[in-house]
Design a protein around this motif. Structure first.
Motif, short mmCIF file in Angstrom:
data_model
loop_
_atom_site.label_atom_id
_atom_site.label_comp_id
_atom_site.label_asym_id
_atom_site.label_seq_id
_atom_site.Cartn_x
_atom_site.Cartn_y
_atom_site.Cartn_z
N LEU A 4 0.82 -1.20 0.00
CA LEU A 4 0.00 0.00 0.00
C LEU A 4 0.86 1.26 0.00
N ARG A 5 1.96 1.21 0.75
CA ARG A 5 2.85 2.38 0.77
C ARG A 5 3.50 2.60 -0.58
N LEU A 10 -3.58 1.84 -4.77
CA LEU A 10 -4.29 0.68 -4.25
C LEU A 10 -5.04 1.03 -2.97
N ALA A 11 -4.37 1.75 -2.08
CA ALA A 11 -5.02 2.17 -0.84
C ALA A 11 -6.20 3.09 -1.12
N LEU A 12 -6.04 3.98 -2.11
CA LEU A 12 -7.09 4.94 -2.44
C LEU A 12 -8.37 4.23 -2.88
N PHE A 13 -8.25 3.32 -3.83
CA PHE A 13 -9.44 2.65 -4.33
C PHE A 13 -9.95 1.58 -3.38
N LEU A 14 -9.08 1.06 -2.53
CA LEU A 14 -9.54 0.17 -1.46
C LEU A 14 -10.46 0.92 -0.51
N ALA A 454 -11.11 10.42 0.59
CA ALA A 454 -10.20 9.30 0.83
C ALA A 454 -8.77 9.80 1.04
N CYS A 455 -8.34 10.75 0.21
CA CYS A 455 -6.99 11.33 0.37
C CYS A 455 -6.85 12.03 1.72
#
Length: 559
Positions: A4-5, A10-14, A454-455
Motif C-alpha cells: 500500500l505504501r 491501491l489504498a485509495l481505491f480500497l 479518501a486522500c
C-alpha cells in the motif's frame, strides 16, 4: 502494508470500495452514506499503514467535485433568487449564522485549534464540501509551520467524522420523526392534501408509476354525427387542442386540410389532449380500433425555451402566440425546469431555460422550434466548456480580500463553486453549447468528493487517535447541538413568520442542512415527494453558502 505504501493508488481505491460498502449498512432509518463510510475507512487505513497520496490529486478531484456541484445547482440557484426563494433563503441564513457562531463559541470556550473547529462545523452541518474549503484555507494561513498545517488539516477530517455521525443521526430523526409530532400533523396526510391543492385535485405519482390514462392520445372515429363538418370547424371547436392527423375514405387516404368536408363513414384520426379528443369524438361518431394504414407518425423534440417573448407566458398563452401549435398539431407533453418535472397544463408558466417535450408533425414541429428555442444538445460532455469553467474558478479562488487583519480567500473550492453556478446557469439559458449530461456531472461530483475524502482520511489517520482522546466528549455534543439549534429556530421562524406549509417546511429544514439521508427518510415517512419541493430550494442555496463558511471560519480564527 508495504504494498500500500509503494502503491498508494491501491489504498485509495480500497478505501472507496470498502467505504461505500460500509456506507450501505443501515440501522433503522439511518445509513452513513458512501462519503462518511469512505472517510472512516480511510482514517483507519491511514493510521495503520501511513499511506500518503500526493496533495495535487486531492486538489484536482476536489475542483472537479465542487465545479460539478455548482454546475448542477446553478440554474435552480439563480431561479430561486426571487420572492419565494428568498423566503426559504431565510432558513439558510439561520443555518449559516448558527453554525458559524457555535463553532466560534466552541473554539473560544474550549481553546480549539482552527482545524478542529472547522471539522466540527463541517461534520455537524453534514456538509462535506466544507472539509475541502477549510483544509485548503488552512494551508494558506500565514505563520504556520508545515507540521502545524498537517496537524490542523488532519484535525479537520477527524472532527468531521465524529460530528458527521452524530449530526446525521440527529437531523434524520429530528426532521422525519420528531418535527411532525411537534407540528401535530400526519406527514403523509398533510403531504397528500398539499399536493392535491397544488395540482387542482390531481393525485401524485410515485417514481415507479406512470399514468394509466396518458394526457396525450390518438384515437380513430367513424363519421356519423359529423357528416358535413369540415376539418377546420372540428379543430376550431376545440380551440386548436385537437388536430385531425389523417382521414380515410374507403380505400383512399385524404389530406386533412381545413376545408376538407367529412362524409358519412369516413375514418378520422384525432390527436390531442385526452379530454379534448373525447369531446371532439362525440361530434364525429363512434370510436373504432386502430385501422391499418390510418396512422400519422409524430416526432418528438426536447426544446429549451430561449425566446424572451415566451418567458412568463402560460402554455395556453404560448399556444395563442404561436399558431404552429394549433395549425400543425404540436403539443407540450412535459415541462422540465432544472431537475423538476412540472405539469404540462395550460396554466403552467414557462421560463427561459425550461425544457419542453414537444410532440407533433415533423414539419410544424421544426418551424415552432426555430421560433421559441433550440433543441437540447446533451449527448456528450463539452470539455472545452468544462475546462474553461474550472480554470475561471481556480483563478477566482486566488483573489485575497483583507477585512482589517483578516485575509479572506475563496480558494480553489469556493472559486470553482461560484464558476460552476455561473457556467451552469449560463448553459441553461441556451442549451446549444456547454453540454454536461446529468449522469456525467453526477459521476464527476461523486467521484471527485469520494477521492478527495479518501486522500484526506489517509493523510489524517495518524493524528486521529490523539484528537479523539482530547475532545472525545465534546465532538458528539457539538454534532447534536449544531443540528438542533438552527433546525429548531428555522422551524419556529418558518411556521410563525414565513408561513411556510408544514410539509414544505420540514423538507426545507433538511435542505438547509444539505442532508440527503434526511429528505430520504422524510419522503419515506410522507410516502410523497412533496417535502422535496421545499428541500430543493434550501439545499441549492446551502450547497453554495455553507462551503464558503470554511474559509470565513479559518480566516477569523487564524487571525
Amino acid at each position: 502494508m508495504g504494498v500500500l505504501r509503494a502503491h498508494p493508488e491501491l489504498a485509495l481505491f480500497l478505501c472507496l470500495a470498502a467505504g461505500y460498502l460500509v456506507g450501505r449498512l443501515r440501522v433503522g432509518p439511518i445509513t452513513l452514506g458512501g462519503i462518511a463510510g469512505t472517510l472512516i475507512v480511510a482514517l483507519l487505513v491511514g493510521a495503520w499503514s501511513e499511506v500518503r497520496v500526493a496533495d495535487d490529486v486531492k486538489t484536482v478531484f476536489f475542483a472537479l467535485f465542487i465545479f460539478s456541484l455548482g454546475y448542477m445547482g446553478g440554474p435552480q440557484f439563480f431561479a430561486n433568487l426571487n420572492r419565494k426563494g428568498l423566503r426559504f433563503g431565510v432558513l439558510c441564513l439561520i443555518e449559516l449564522v448558527c453554525v458559524v457562531s457555535i463553532a466560534l463559541f466552541l473554539a473560544e470556550a474550549f481553546d480549539l485549534d482552527v482545524g478542529t473547529a472547522s471539522g466540527i462545523l463541517a461534520g455537524a452541518a453534514t456538509e462535506s464540501a466544507v472539509v475541502g474549503t477549510a483544509t485548503e484555507a488552512i494551508g494558506k494561513l500565514a505563520g504556520l509551520t508545515p507540521a502545524q498545517v498537517t496537524e490542523y488539516q488532519g484535525n479537520v477530517a477527524t472532527a468531521y467524522t465524529v460530528c458527521y455521525l452524530f449530526g446525521l443521526i440527529t437531523i434524520v430523526l429530528y426532521s422525519s420523526q420528531i418535527m411532525p409530532m411537534m407540528l401535530r400533523i400526519d406527514l403523509r396526510e398533510a403531504s397528500r392534501e398539499l399536493w392535491e391543492k397544488m395540482r387542482g385535485g390531481e393525485g401524485s405519482l410515485e417514481e415507479d408509476e406512470r399514468e394509466a390514462l396518458p394526457g396525450m392520445v390518438g384515437r380513430t372515429y367513424v363519421v356519423t354525427a359529423g357528416d358535413g363538418m369540415t376539418v377546420g370547424e372540428l379543430q376550431s371547436a376545440r380551440d386548436g387542442l385537437v388536430t385531425v392527423e389523417a382521414v380515410k375514405r374507403g380505400s383512399r387516404a385524404l389530406t386533412p386540410e381545413p376545408g376538407l368536408e367529412l362524409s358519412l363513414s369516413d375514418l378520422v384520426l384525432l390527436v390531442g389532449r385526452r379530454r379534448e379528443v373525447i369531446a371532439a369524438g362525440r361530434q364525429l361518431g363512434p370510436e373504432t380500433p386502430g385501422i391499418p394504414g390510418l396512422d400519422a407518425p409524430l416526432a418528438t423534440r426536447q426544446v429549451a425555451v430561449t425566446e424572451k417573448a415566451t418567458d412568463g407566458l402560460t402554455i395556453d398563452a404560448a399556444r395563442r402566440r404561436h399558431p404552429e401549435f394549433g395549425q400543425s398539431g404540436v403539443y407540450v407533453t412535459e415541462v422540465l425546469r432544472n431537475d423538476q418535472h412540472l405539469p404540462a397544463s395550460g396554466d403552467t408558466v414557462l421560463r427561459r431555460g425550461d425544457v419542453l417535450s414537444l410532440v407533433g408533425a415533423r414539419s410544424g414541429l421544426d418551424r415552432l422550434v426555430k421560433k421559441i428555442g433550440a433543441v437540447v444538445n446533451n449527448d456528450a460532455t463539452d470539455f472545452v466548456y468544462l475546462g474553461l469553467g474550472i480554470v475561471a474558478g481556480s483563478l477566482l479562488g486566488q483573489i485575497v480580500v483583507h477585512l482589517g487583519d483578516i485575509p479572506l480567500s475563496l480558494g480553489t473550492g469556493g472559486g470553482c463553486l461560484i464558476s460552476g453556478l455561473v457556467f451552469g446557469w449560463f448553459r441553461s439559458r441556451r442549451q446549444t453549447f456547454g453540454a454536461f449530461p446529468p449522469q456525467a456531472a453526477t459521476t464527476l461530483k461523486d467521484m471527485g468528493l469520494a477521492v478527495f475524502i479518501a486522500c484526506t482520511g489517509l493523510a489524517s489517520g495518524p493524528q486521529a487517535a490523539p484528537l479523539l482522546k482530547e475532545y472525545g466528549a465534546l465532538l458528539p455534543f457539538a454534532g447534536v447541538a449544531m443540528v438542533l439549534i438552527p433546525a429548531t429556530l428555522s422551524l419556529v421562524v418558518g411556521l410563525k413568520l414565513l408561513k411556510i406549509e408544514k410539509p414544505l417546511l420540514i423538507g426545507a429544514i433538511a435542505g438547509q442542512q444539505c442532508s440527503t439521508p434526511a429528505i430520504t427518510a422524510i419522503s419515506q415517512t410522507a410516502q410523497s415527494t412533496v417535502p422535496l419541493l421545499g428541500y430543493t430550494i434550501t439545499y441549492t442555496l446551502s450547497n453554495f453558502l455553507l462551503p464558503l463558511t470554511g474559509p470565513v471560519l479559518v480566516g477569523i480564527l487564524g487571525a
